[in-house]
Design a protein around this motif. Sequence first.
Motif: not given
Length: 153
Positions: A52-64
Motif C-alpha cells: 500500500a505505501p508504494k501504491l499511494i506513493a508514500h514519500p519514503t517509497a518514492v525516495e527509495s
Amino acid sequence: MSTTATPATTATPATPATPATTPTAPRGRAARVTLRSLQVLLGVFFALASGAPKLIAHPTAVESFDKLGWGAPGMYTIGALELLGGIALLVPLLSSVAATAFIGLMTGAFIVTLTSMGGENAATPLILIVPLAWIAWARREETSRLVAVLRRR
C-alpha cells in the motif's frame, strides 16, 4: 476349554482424505492454526504494510525507488505485486503459488538491498523467506488443484 476364532484382520471402510489429513497438510491442529495465522499475517503485511505505501506513493517509497533509479513505474509494479500476492496468500487455492512467487520477490529484494542500498535491512527478505517456504511446501497440494482447475477450462 473352548476356543473361538477371531478374524485376523477386520475391514474398515475407507474414508475420503480431507485437507487436514492429506500428507501435505500439517498434521496437528496447532500446526494448521499456526500455518493459517502466518498466511493471514504475511498476507496483511505484504498487502497493507509493504504494498500500500508504494501504491499511494508514500514519500519514503518514492525516495527509495528514485534512489534505485526505478522511479514510479518500478514502485507501482512492486506495490501491485505485493498487494495482489498478499491477497492471494489468503485464498486457499492460490496460497502455495503466492508464497512461491514471494520467495522469488524476496530473493530479488535481498539482492537489490545488498547491491544498491548498502545492505541495510538485507536480513528482512531472508527472514520472510522461511515462513513463505513453509507455506509453499505445506500448501503444495493446492498447486496441484489449481493446475487441475486451469486444465479443465
